[in-house]
Design a protein around this motif. Structure first.
Motif, PDB file in Angstrom:
ATOM      1  N   THR A   1       1.035   5.206   0.430  1.00 41.63           N
ATOM      2  CA  THR A   1       0.284   6.308   1.021  1.00 41.63           C
ATOM      3  C   THR A   1       1.160   7.547   1.047  1.00 41.63           C
ATOM      4  O   THR A   1       2.380   7.470   0.976  1.00 41.63           O
TER       5      THR A   1
ATOM      6  N   THR B   1       0.849  -1.184   0.000  1.00 47.39           N
ATOM      7  CA  THR B   1       0.000   0.000   0.000  1.00 47.39           C
ATOM      8  C   THR B   1       0.882   1.231   0.000  1.00 47.39           C
ATOM      9  O   THR B   1       1.745   1.391   0.866  1.00 47.39           O
TER      10      THR B   1
ATOM     11  N   VAL C   1      -1.871  -1.357  -3.814  1.00 42.07           N
ATOM     12  CA  VAL C   1      -2.932  -0.382  -3.551  1.00 42.07           C
ATOM     13  C   VAL C   1      -2.285   0.993  -3.587  1.00 42.07           C
ATOM     14  O   VAL C   1      -1.401   1.289  -2.778  1.00 42.07           O
TER      15      VAL C   1
ATOM     16  N   ALA D   1      -2.845   4.490  -2.723  1.00 40.84           N
ATOM     17  CA  ALA D   1      -3.671   5.415  -1.954  1.00 40.84           C
ATOM     18  C   ALA D   1      -3.017   6.793  -1.877  1.00 40.84           C
ATOM     19  O   ALA D   1      -3.314   7.580  -0.984  1.00 40.84           O
TER      20      ALA D   1
END
Length: 79
Positions: free
Chosen positions: A34, A32, A60, A62
């Motif tokens: 971020t 992920t 992912v 994000a």
């Protein structure tokens, strides 16, 4: 932990993604991304760099893109 370092290394190797304010979390081979980046192009470059790392189960993205007013506030704070 090794996969996380490899993703950081891949994005630091790519001039379009290098220096972006990105954090990488890995859990069960799910990576992920971020943080906040300066443009959609940087967001895409970081994602592409991460996808080049072998061993990732899924990714992912994000990452958020700073708005123009956020960029101006950040630049004003540096002066």
């Amino acid at each position: 932990m090794e996969l996380r370092h490899e993703v950081f290394a891949a994005s630091n190797w790519d001039p379009a993604a290098c220096g972006a304010g990105v954090d990488v979390r890995v859990e069960n081979r799910v990576v992920t991304l971020t943080g906040q980046v300066s443009s959609p192009a940087v967001r895409h470059a970081v994602e592409c760099a991460a996808q080049r790392v072998q061993g990732i189960g899924s990714l992912v993205n994000a990452l958020t893109v700073q708005s123009g007013s956020e960029k101006l506030r950040g630049e004003a704070g540096r002066n």
